[in-house]
Scaffold this active site. Structure first.
Site, PDB file in Angstrom:
ATOM      1  N   HIS A   1      54.234  20.515  49.340  1.00 57.14           N
ATOM      2  CA  HIS A   1      53.945  20.392  48.219  1.00 57.14           C
ATOM      3  C   HIS A   1      53.023  21.216  47.701  1.00 57.14           C
ATOM      4  O   HIS A   1      51.922  21.542  47.970  1.00 57.14           O
ATOM      5  CB  HIS A   1      53.588  18.706  47.885  1.00 57.14           C
TER       6      HIS A   1
ATOM      7  N   ASP B   1      63.791  40.792  41.715  1.00 57.59           N
ATOM      8  CA  ASP B   1      64.935  41.795  41.922  1.00 57.59           C
ATOM      9  C   ASP B   1      64.537  42.859  42.860  1.00 57.59           C
ATOM     10  O   ASP B   1      63.457  42.825  43.448  1.00 57.59           O
ATOM     11  CB  ASP B   1      64.820  42.285  40.353  1.00 57.59           C
TER      12      ASP B   1
ATOM     13  N   ASP C   1      57.802  21.025  41.415  1.00 54.00           N
ATOM     14  CA  ASP C   1      56.636  20.197  41.275  1.00 54.00           C
ATOM     15  C   ASP C   1      56.509  19.272  40.036  1.00 54.00           C
ATOM     16  O   ASP C   1      56.595  19.984  38.749  1.00 54.00           O
ATOM     17  CB  ASP C   1      55.196  20.959  41.432  1.00 54.00           C
TER      18      ASP C   1
ATOM     19  N   TYR D   1      52.047  39.832  39.623  1.00 56.40           N
ATOM     20  CA  TYR D   1      51.913  40.478  41.093  1.00 56.40           C
ATOM     21  C   TYR D   1      50.799  39.706  41.927  1.00 56.40           C
ATOM     22  O   TYR D   1      50.869  39.310  42.967  1.00 56.40           O
ATOM     23  CB  TYR D   1      51.444  42.147  40.889  1.00 56.40           C
TER      24      TYR D   1
ATOM     25  N   TYR E   1      62.713  42.679  35.004  1.00 56.53           N
ATOM     26  CA  TYR E   1      62.029  41.442  34.956  1.00 56.53           C
ATOM     27  C   TYR E   1      62.677  40.095  35.712  1.00 56.53           C
ATOM     28  O   TYR E   1      62.513  39.118  34.870  1.00 56.53           O
ATOM     29  CB  TYR E   1      61.744  41.280  33.373  1.00 56.53           C
TER      30      TYR E   1
ATOM     31  N   ASN F   1      62.224  38.422  38.081  1.00 57.32           N
ATOM     32  CA  ASN F   1      60.997  37.783  38.799  1.00 57.32           C
ATOM     33  C   ASN F   1      60.680  36.453  38.392  1.00 57.32           C
ATOM     34  O   ASN F   1      60.067  36.491  37.150  1.00 57.32           O
ATOM     35  CB  ASN F   1      59.909  38.857  38.822  1.00 57.32           C
TER      36      ASN F   1
END
Length: 148
Positions: A22, A30, A69, A118, A136, A138
């Site tokens: 958890h 990508d 979550d 990042y 993009y 990601n």
């Protein structure tokens, strides 16, 4: 092959999803993302390659098993477009729909500036790289709890 597990989910990915606890994060990226370098910084150090699928397909398969979550307001983030932070690309809209369907409710997806993304990715449990050619594509998913 196992019943009810999407064929896209490899044994390595299934192991990672089961090992995560958890609050652990999983990053899905990508083909242009520096996945190998980032994976070396993650908790598990694991890079999982999902060849022949895009980020939307990978997200759908993963979220069929991984709960998000519910104890945080924003369990999903994405890489924002450089020089256009508020841009919402087709891949962002597609994954938004997948996330909402998987959770049965509207889940906000938070944009993160490229370098902030990042850094967030390095703090994840593992990296899943797709062969998605779209920029993009990601996302970070925060694992939740399964209540019986």
């Amino acid at each position: 092959m196992l019943k009810t597990i999407p064929p896209l989910i490899t044994s390595e990915l299934l192991t990672v999803l089961a090992e995560m606890g958890h609050g652990d994060d999983l990053v899905i990226v990508d083909r242009n993302f520096p996945a190998a370098a980032v994976a070396g910084c993650t908790t598990s150090g694991v890079l999982i390659q999902l060849a022949g699928c895009d980020t939307t397909e990978a997200s759908r398969a993963i979220l069929s098993l991984l709960p998000l979550d519910s104890f945080v307001d924003k369990p999903v983030s994405r890489m924002a477009v450089v020089d256009d932070f508020d841009a919402v690309l087709d891949v962002h809209q597609e994954v938004q729909q997948v996330v909402n369907e998987a959770e049965g409710r509207e889940i906000p997806i938070v944009p993160l500036e490229r370098f902030a993304f990042y850094e967030a990715a390095k703090r994840c449990y593992a990296v899943v790289r797709t062969t998605d050619a779209r920029p993009y594509a990601n996302f970070v998913f925060k694992k939740g709890v399964v209540f019986d």
